[in-house]
Design an enzyme around this catalytic site. Structure first.
Site, short mmCIF file in Angstrom:
data_model
loop_
_atom_site.label_atom_id
_atom_site.label_comp_id
_atom_site.label_asym_id
_atom_site.label_seq_id
_atom_site.Cartn_x
_atom_site.Cartn_y
_atom_site.Cartn_z
N GLU A 1 3.06 9.87 18.80
CA GLU A 1 2.48 11.00 19.03
C GLU A 1 1.03 11.17 18.49
OE1 GLU A 1 6.54 10.86 19.66
OE2 GLU A 1 5.64 10.35 17.92
N GLN B 1 21.22 -9.23 42.74
CA GLN B 1 19.95 -9.03 42.70
C GLN B 1 19.28 -7.98 41.96
OE1 GLN B 1 18.61 -6.24 46.38
NE2 GLN B 1 17.55 -8.04 47.24
N MET C 1 1.20 4.75 0.67
CA MET C 1 0.52 5.71 1.38
C MET C 1 1.20 7.08 1.72
SD MET C 1 -1.55 5.29 4.82
CE MET C 1 -2.17 3.72 4.49
N GLU D 1 -5.06 -2.87 12.05
CA GLU D 1 -3.65 -2.67 11.74
C GLU D 1 -2.96 -2.38 13.03
OE1 GLU D 1 -0.60 0.09 9.33
OE2 GLU D 1 -2.79 0.34 8.80
N ILE E 1 0.62 -1.24 0.04
CA ILE E 1 0.18 -0.03 0.01
C ILE E 1 0.83 1.32 0.07
CG2 ILE E 1 -0.28 0.02 2.46
CD1 ILE E 1 -3.04 1.08 1.91
N TYR F 1 -11.79 7.20 4.36
CA TYR F 1 -12.90 6.64 5.39
C TYR F 1 -12.58 4.97 5.27
CZ TYR F 1 -14.69 11.23 4.93
OH TYR F 1 -14.86 12.66 4.74
#
Length: 387
Positions: A377, A289, A133, A252, A131, A243
């Site tokens: 973000e 530890q 984009m 996704e 795709i 849309y």
């Protein structure tokens, strides 16, 4: 029993799913041994033949309806393919992109003619998908793309460029995100279906040199008056692209969160094994530890992440996963993955900085998860809007 035991989704107890998982695992063992995968890393991409092998074995289009050449499964089967791939360290094979991102656009939004024409070829591996984009300088602001698909006779001419395209060198079927109305933002976007073979004006640019995901090809793509017929607008109607994209993003982002959760578990497993064998100051690294406390903390939070992801999977299977929850999963689990891998690398000491050790590769590969699928973000913005 793995070193890191975490809750699994309930559906994994289903006998049919377990049998499928075993078959998929055996396929990866036989067809993607370490030597072959290492060659993919060296080449920077998975060989095209492997897609044909995966198609013949039934790993592609597992949730595509049988009337379109698919296997009639659902998202559970898609997850098995992805999960087994991660467990067998099969780098670069973009099954999650092909199966859970691109094919659902056709299944849910394509016209009947588009489904009949393309889905059988995508299931068999005859066509491999991508795709297109992201654009240079646009990033996550999808509504500001400048690639256009303008009417010309009985079709459209695509002009523009794309970057950071996964599968860009390999794919011969590309969903191109373009503006059919450059004067509009969201309402001007359409998804154009392009078969690259013989497409005049289509050009693959550089295979980009990344800091991780060595076997996954990521590329630039260029479109210079590339013609597509009018029937290649996804769904047959202009202006629906934004849309259509938004409707699939929750799934996704859940897939990215799933991968991050698996990445957390693999980092912890390899680190526990290492610190229990490596010695310093007369004892194993595990005996300190501080080591136990760091790993205990990471296991607790990794388990919480897996429980959250499993809950999101259950919601998705019931059709109840909302955008904000998917954004929370993508944001939180990928942030945690980076923290876990960083601390696990630290426990390896200098060895962690050497590519011979698995944790070094995990460290490089994990970084992109906070960026792709929408940067974290942007995920925070989506979460805030729901409050």
């Amino acid at each position: 029993m793995p070193v890191i035991d975490v809750p699994q989704p309930e559906f994994m107890e289903d006998e049919e799913i377990a049998i499928f998982a075993d078959a998929v695992g055996k396929f990866y063992q036989q067809h993607a041994p370490e030597k072959r995968v290492e060659k993919w890393r060296e080449d920077g991409q998975v060989e095209r033949e492997f897609w044909n092998e995966a198609g013949a074995a039934g790993l592609l289009g597992v949730s595509v309806p049988v009337e379109y050449g698919g296997h009639g499964g659902d998202f559970r089967h898609d997850m098995v393919v992805i999960d087994q791939q991660a467990k067998h360290n099969v780098d670069g094979f973009a099954a999650s992109l092909h199966n859970t991102i691109i094919l659902p656009y056709l299944v849910r939004h394509g016209t009947e003619e588009q489904k009949q024409k393309y889905l059988p070829k995508l299931v068999s591996g005859e066509l491999v998908s991508a795709i297109a984009m992201t654009e240079p300088g646009v990033g996550s602001d999808l509504q500001s793309i400048t690639t256009t698909a303008l009417k010309d006779g009985n079709g459209y001419r695509i002009n523009g460029s794309k970057t950071y395209i996964s599968n860009g060198q390999t794919a011969d079927f590309i969903v191109v995100v373009a503006k059919t109305d450059p004067n509009e933002r969201a309402k001007g976007i359409s998804l154009m279906l392009l078969e690259t073979e013989g497409a005049e004006g289509f050009e693959r640019g550089r295979k980009l040199d990344k800091i991780g995901l060595d076997a996954a090809d990521t590329s630039e793509l260029f479109f210079d008056n590339v013609f597509v017929p009018a029937e290649n607008v996804l769904g047959g109607v202009e202006g629906k692209g934004f849309y259509q994209l938004m409707g699939e993003l929750a799934q996704e982002r859940l897939v990215i969160a799933m991968g991050a959760a698996t990445g957390i578990e693999k980092a912890l497993e390899t680190t526990v094994e290492y610190v229990k064998e490596r010695k310093a100051f007369g004892q194993t690294i595990w005996d300190f530890q501080n080591t136990q406390f760091v790993l205990a903390d990471l296991k607790a939070r990794g388990t919480a992440a897996r429980v959250f992801v499993n809950d999101c999977i259950a919601k998705l299977l019931k059709g109840e996963l909302d955008v904000a929850t998917a954004a929370m999963a993508k944001y939180w689990v990928t942030e945690l993955q980076s923290e876990v891998v960083d601390k696990c690398l630290q426990l390896h000491g200098g060895a962690g900085y050497i590519n011979d050790y698995p944790i070094a590769k995990m460290y490089r590969d994990a970084r992109i998860t906070r960026i792709f699928g929408g940067s974290n973000e942007v995920m925070k913005m989506l979460i805030a809007r729901s409050m």
